[in-house]
Design an enzyme around this catalytic site. Structure first.
Site, PDB file in Angstrom:
ATOM      1  N   ILE A 164       0.194  -9.276  -2.996  1.00 44.12           N
ATOM      2  CA  ILE A 164      -1.025  -8.368  -2.299  1.00 44.12           C
ATOM      3  C   ILE A 164      -0.127  -7.594  -1.118  1.00 44.12           C
ATOM      4  O   ILE A 164       0.692  -8.347  -0.417  1.00 44.12           O
ATOM      5  CB  ILE A 164      -1.965  -9.253  -1.733  1.00 44.12           C
ATOM      6  N   SER A 165      -0.156  -6.449  -1.069  1.00 44.72           N
ATOM      7  CA  SER A 165       0.488  -5.596  -0.012  1.00 44.72           C
ATOM      8  C   SER A 165       0.330  -6.218   1.277  1.00 44.72           C
ATOM      9  O   SER A 165      -0.839  -6.780   1.902  1.00 44.72           O
ATOM     10  CB  SER A 165       0.053  -4.306   0.030  1.00 44.72           C
TER      11      SER A 165
END
Length: 305
Positions: free
Chosen positions: A139-140
């Protein structure tokens, strides 16, 4: 105090004029490829406490999931993970302070969707860093999600259609759904079935749950490189992995007047902003340098290829 723009590892932070300037030379990872050296100058805000920084940038291939952030040690790490950033609203306030987001609507959506619901247990959800989510995916970092929402805001108006390719834990897809509302359509596409299942569970716990229940938000198991034709054309398309080149299917599914935000490249990557003009022609610009996991097949991703 007037704030000045500065590039901070793949994101346009705005910092006070007093700042550290760090210059690194990035070298190619493999001796099998010949590239010119690339010099990267980073502006980082001076925090109230001293910073403990590594003397050189790690291998650029180490970073996965978003921009060229590296884990700063010592006081800076405590700054991110301490009491000042341990709540979702505080995280959003920090992104506003440093100019990552300027839109009131984007800030409201990020405050409404609690990032902790979408980050695997045992990780600091509000730390500005990508987090592994399994299956060689991440997840960024919050600043990249804020950047992409800001870039797509005008194409995420109520009633519009949005596609999130490589939707992962479902975080950005949920944000899209709140922005386009019940009259719009937000679609997440992810080729790892287990991630699709867990992302639906995450969304069900979030402020976007009613939109999932009524059907204006959906997540599907599919190859994101092919988009999701059923609800095309899209006003906004976001891709959460780096493609060697822009997939034609996504261009085809972009509505005239629509915008596609996608990282493009292999060793060196750039976040590209592609606008489809009303006559069907494309306007392409580079927003910033980034580092994402590759957009590839399910098997290649699971092998880590």
């Amino acid at each position: 105090m007037r704030l000045s723009p500065a590039l901070a590892y793949g994101c346009r932070y705005r910092t006070p004029p007093l700042k550290h300037l760090l210059t690194f030379t990035l070298l190619p990872h493999s001796h099998h490829h010949h590239h010119h050296r690339r010099r990267l100058t980073v502006s980082a805000p001076l925090l109230p406490t001293a910073l403990s920084l590594s003397s050189q940038l790690p291998n650029p291939n180490f970073f996965t999931g978003n921009s060229l952030f590296f884990r700063m040690e010592g006081d800076l790490q405590r700054f991110w993970s301490g009491s000042s950033i341990n709540k979702n609203k505080a995280m959003v306030e920090h992104l506003k302070t440093y100019g990552v987001i300027a839109s009131k609507k984007v800030a409201e959506v990020l405050e409404s969707i609690d990032r902790a619901l979408f980050v695997p247990d045992g990780n600091a959800p509000y730390y500005d860093s990508p987090v592994p989510i399994g299956y060689n995916a991440t997840i960024s970092a919050p600043h990249m999600h804020g950047t992409c929402l800001q870039l797509l805001e005008e194409n995420l108006q109520p009633g519009m259609h949005a596609l999130d390719v490589g939707s992962g834990t479902g975080y950005l897809t949920a944000c899209f759904a709140l922005m386009v509302g019940p009259q719009g359509r937000a679609v997440g596409v992810e080729h790892i079935p287990e991630l699709v299942s867990s992302s639906i569970q995450n969304i069900q716990k979030s402020a976007a749950a009613p939109l999932l229940k009524e059907g204006s938000l959906s997540v599907h198991v599919a190859d994101g490189r092919l988009g999701w034709p059923e609800h095309a054309p899209y006003d906004a398309i976001h891709v959460g992995a780096a493609a060697p080149e822009i997939p034609q299917a996504l261009i085809d599914q972009l509505k005239p007047g629509g915008r596609l935000v996608i990282p493009v490249g292999t060793v060196f990557q750039d976040l590209k902003v592609i606008d489809k003009n009303m006559d069907g022609s494309l306007s392409v610009r580079t927003e910033t340098s980034v580092r994402y996991v590759p957009l590839t097949s399910r098997d290649a991703q699971l092998r880590g290829a």
